[in-house]
Design an enzyme around this catalytic site. Structure first.
Site, PDB file in Angstrom:
ATOM      1  N   HIS A  89     -30.502 122.975  89.726  1.00 49.63           N
ATOM      2  CA  HIS A  89     -29.034 123.059  89.654  1.00 49.63           C
ATOM      3  C   HIS A  89     -28.605 124.431  89.146  1.00 49.63           C
ATOM      4  CE1 HIS A  89     -27.814 119.047  90.706  1.00 49.63           C
ATOM      5  NE2 HIS A  89     -28.442 118.457  89.702  1.00 49.63           N
ATOM      6  N   HIS A 141     -35.803 119.864  87.726  1.00 47.62           N
ATOM      7  CA  HIS A 141     -34.596 119.370  88.388  1.00 47.62           C
ATOM      8  C   HIS A 141     -33.356 120.130  87.925  1.00 47.62           C
ATOM      9  CE1 HIS A 141     -32.036 116.027  90.076  1.00 47.62           C
ATOM     10  NE2 HIS A 141     -31.197 116.530  89.181  1.00 47.62           N
ATOM     11  N   GLU A 142     -33.142 120.158  86.625  1.00 46.24           N
ATOM     12  CA  GLU A 142     -31.936 120.818  86.111  1.00 46.24           C
ATOM     13  C   GLU A 142     -31.962 122.314  86.376  1.00 46.24           C
ATOM     14  OE1 GLU A 142     -29.547 119.024  85.468  1.00 46.24           O
ATOM     15  OE2 GLU A 142     -30.582 117.117  85.215  1.00 46.24           O
ATOM     16  N   HIS A 190     -28.659 127.047  91.707  1.00 45.64           N
ATOM     17  CA  HIS A 190     -27.524 126.885  92.617  1.00 45.64           C
ATOM     18  C   HIS A 190     -26.293 127.596  92.058  1.00 45.64           C
ATOM     19  CE1 HIS A 190     -25.377 123.777  95.453  1.00 45.64           C
ATOM     20  NE2 HIS A 190     -25.372 124.989  95.944  1.00 45.64           N
TER      21      HIS A 190
END
Length: 693
Positions: free
Chosen positions: A486, A482-483, A489
């Protein structure tokens, strides 16, 4: 501290590393040279420099244009952003009493500085002229987007209010800034202060060896060798609740966890919660909004509280019966044990594990040996490489802010530099709980070309022990993916202006890149890349993967309900009207009772430790995780539909239309450019096992 700061303020600027060009590899912050006493004078200098640059914008005689007003304003805060990013990242990941004192001192100062910008009548007049005359200028799509965001930022900060209301706004902002800092500091102190010390072997019954070993090491570090120490950090409390056979101890740990900052002492957050909710409602009313949620969601994909609540309530109605059935199944197990006990909240994790094992013959703890942290990391790097053709190389001689932090250079397949990523994995008393991604430098473009980003992943994973490496739970593996999403991104952003860069997107869109990465974590062909036994090197057995897949929808009623309860609580706090008094405990109970939340489940975050919304920037935005899950479930389906989860064309489209674009366009437009249609909720319902099929 005061004396030290005064001396630092008198010291020449050339001796302050925060005020110099970084002479480090990749121009990352020179952490070892940065001392607490450097921050106050650096903040002062950064604010002063921005004030001077803004005065120059306002006082120029030239007709306002995008370049001499909007672009100039965009670059005016560079020195202050440089100081702020380092400081606020450290106060989250590696704080100290000195930094916390500075934070309390700077919060109202920074709020005032921001108000001095957005309530500057002369500056707003120039911004408005550019905004009103934009049709007469040859602006790129990105310039139009920045202009619109800049103009709205002024209006939403009170630029159109009369002088009296602006003064009121300033006082509200000042108080809000200090209260959010106090909330977070109270929670960190409360989480760090609690410890459950066990000195009897029988009280360890049911706990896995890895947790017992970690607890013994924790006790030794605390000067209690020979005992076992458990804390409220997730890596300790959650497995304790899942495996401990001592019901009284489970209850003790659970109540300590769910009553954080609710104990009537100096760290109690109830008054802060009440005041924050009231002040936010008052500010929204000043600006002409019905509520704080209306104010926030205007800039998000949801647009209105009604639309956000529509999704939340639809999912609530699907999930609550599933959670009730899960509770009934656990009660049946308890009844068979003949203890004549009723299922309580502190029993849920323990009996959910029993039911899971009974129904699926699945033991999450048995997976740990296959999830060595270093192997999971290599798997994540491999997934990113297969999708986007990028590589990760460890950097040994580069400054880090704490000895456990690792750094990597990220490159394109052709060797072109993309950026730097820090990875900070383990709990410590100087780090807040949870997991997050942040930036030390955002991507942008200047005369020299692309400014390479510096990002960081901060987690609180299970630590290695003296006898073994860090072995992750499946939940921790998912958090890592998940991280990392990010981080991609932020790293792959390719825009001109920092304000529109990377993760600078609405809250209910920012979780798309992170949550879509979770879908790759346990795909069989991805597990083949990293799920190797830390001792033997053997790949995870196929039957184990099948069991994990079969059990993946188990307990989703609970997971969905506890999340939705927190999301709806957030929306209720932030749809109160101005002047409405709040008693947090009464308010929370009323809202949960109206929802019909069963007693065995508490909201994922109760009011007094709901850091996301009271000090983490997610006020009226915690719903965004599930909103984005509609997007990520639909987006991953695009890969699955090709028959190849690494389909090059789909990956290129996702990178080009989502990851690279930051906030340069409306999120739904970006999503439709990738998917060629609007997202459909059916994929989320299917993934969570909440569909009727």
């Amino acid at each position: 501290m005061t004396g030290t700061t005064t001396m630092a303020q008198q010291a020449p600027a050339e001796k302050n590393p925060l005020l110099q060009q970084y002479q480090t590899a990749f121009k990352v912050p020179p952490f070892a040279s940065i001392l607490p006493e450097h921050f106050m004078p650096a903040f002062e200098e950064g604010m002063k420099a921005q004030q001077q640059r803004i005065a120059a914008i306002v006082n120029q005689r030239s007709v306002p244009t995008f370049q001499n007003t909007i672009a100039a304003l965009e670059s005016s805060g560079a020195p202050l952003r440089n100081v702020s990013t380092v400081f606020f990242n450290l106060t989250s990941a590696h704080t100290s009493p000195e930094l916390e004192a500075i934070s309390r001192q700077m919060a109202p100062r920074m709020a005032q500085h921001s108000d001095d910008i957005y309530l500057n009548a002369g500056l707003f007049a120039r911004v408005k002229q550019v905004y009103d005359r934009q049709a007469q200028q040859r602006l790129t799509a990105e310039q139009k987007r920045l202009l619109e965001k800049t103009y709205k930022a002024f209006v939403r900060s009170g630029a159109n209010l009369d002088a009296a209301k602006q003064n009121n706004m300033r006082e509200i902002n000042k108080e809000l800034s200090l209260l959010t800092v106090r909330f977070g500091q109270n929670l960190l102190a409360e989480t760090n202060s609690y410890e459950l010390i066990i000195d009897k072997q029988e009280d360890l019954a049911g706990l896995p060896p890895s947790l017992v070993t970690a607890a013994a090491a924790s006790a030794k570090e605390a000067g209690m060798e020979g005992k076992w120490r458990f804390t409220l950090h997730n890596a300790s409390v959650m497995p304790f609740l899942q495996y401990s056979q001592q019901r009284a101890l489970r209850e003790k740990m659970y109540k300590a966890y769910t009553n954080r900052c609710n104990n009537g002492d100096e760290r109690d957050n109830k008054e802060i919660v009440a005041r924050l909710a009231t002040l936010r409602a008052d500010r929204a009313a000043l600006l002409g909004y019905a509520s704080h949620a209306d104010f926030v969601l205007e800039e998000n994909m949801a647009k209105t509280p009604a639309q956000a609540n529509e999704l939340l309530n639809r999912l609530w109605n699907a999930a609550l019966p599933v959670a009730q059935q899960e509770a009934a199944e656990m009660q049946q197990v308890m009844d068979r044990e003949g203890k004549h006990e009723q299922l309580e909240a502190w029993d849920w994790f323990y009996y959910a594990d029993k039911v899971r094992k009974e129904k699926y013959n699945y033991d999450a703890e048995a997976l740990r040996p296959y999830f060595q942290l270093e192997n999971v990391q290599e798997g994540i790097f491999a997934v990113a490489g297969k999708l986007y053709g990028i590589t990760f190389s460890p950097l040994k001689d580069i400054p880090v802010y704490q000895q456990d932090v690792m750094a990597y250079e990220v490159k394109e397949a052709n060797g072109q530099h993309i950026g730097i990523i820090y990875m900070d994995f383990f709990p410590r008393s100087s780090k807040r709980g949870g997991a997050w991604m942040t930036s030390y430098r955002k991507q942008a473009t200047d005369k020299s070309g692309r400014i390479a980003p510096v990002v960081s992943i901060v987690c609180n994973f299970t630590k290695p022990t003296a006898t073994g490496p860090a072995l992750l739970t499946p939940d921790e593996v998912e958090t890592f993916f998940h991280e990392f999403g990010h981080a991609l991104h932020g790293l792959l952003s390719n825009v001109k202006y920092e304000t529109l860069s990377g993760t600078s997107v609405p809250r209910d869109f920012v979780e798309l890149p992170s949550q879509i990465m979770e879908h790759w974590a346990f795909e069989p062909q991805v597990l083949q890349l990293y799920a190797k036994h830390y001792r033997t090197g053997a790949l995870i057995p196929a039957e184990m993967v099948e069991k994990m897949k079969a059990a993946s929808k188990f307990n989703q009623g609970f997971a969905t309900v506890e999340y939705l309860a927190a999301s709806l609580l957030d929306m209720h706090y932030h749809t109160i009207k101005a002047g409405q008094p709040i008693d947090p405990l009464v308010f929370e109970k009323q809202q949960m009772d109206q929802l019909g939340l069963i007693s065995q489940i508490a909201p994922r975050y109760r009011s007094t430790y709901f850091q996301h919304i009271f000090s983490g920037g997610y006020s009226a935005g915690y719903y965004s995780y599930i909103w984005s899950e509609v997007l990520d479930s639909d987006a991953f389906a695009a890969f699955k539909e090709t028959g190849d989860i690494f389909d090059p064309a789909t990956a290129r489209s996702f990178r080009k239309n989502v990851l690279e674009k930051g906030g340069t366009a409306e999120p739904m437009d970006l999503y439709k450019a990738f998917r060629t249609r609007a997202p459909e909720v059916k994929f989320l319902l299917k993934n969570r096992g909440l569909d009727s099929n």
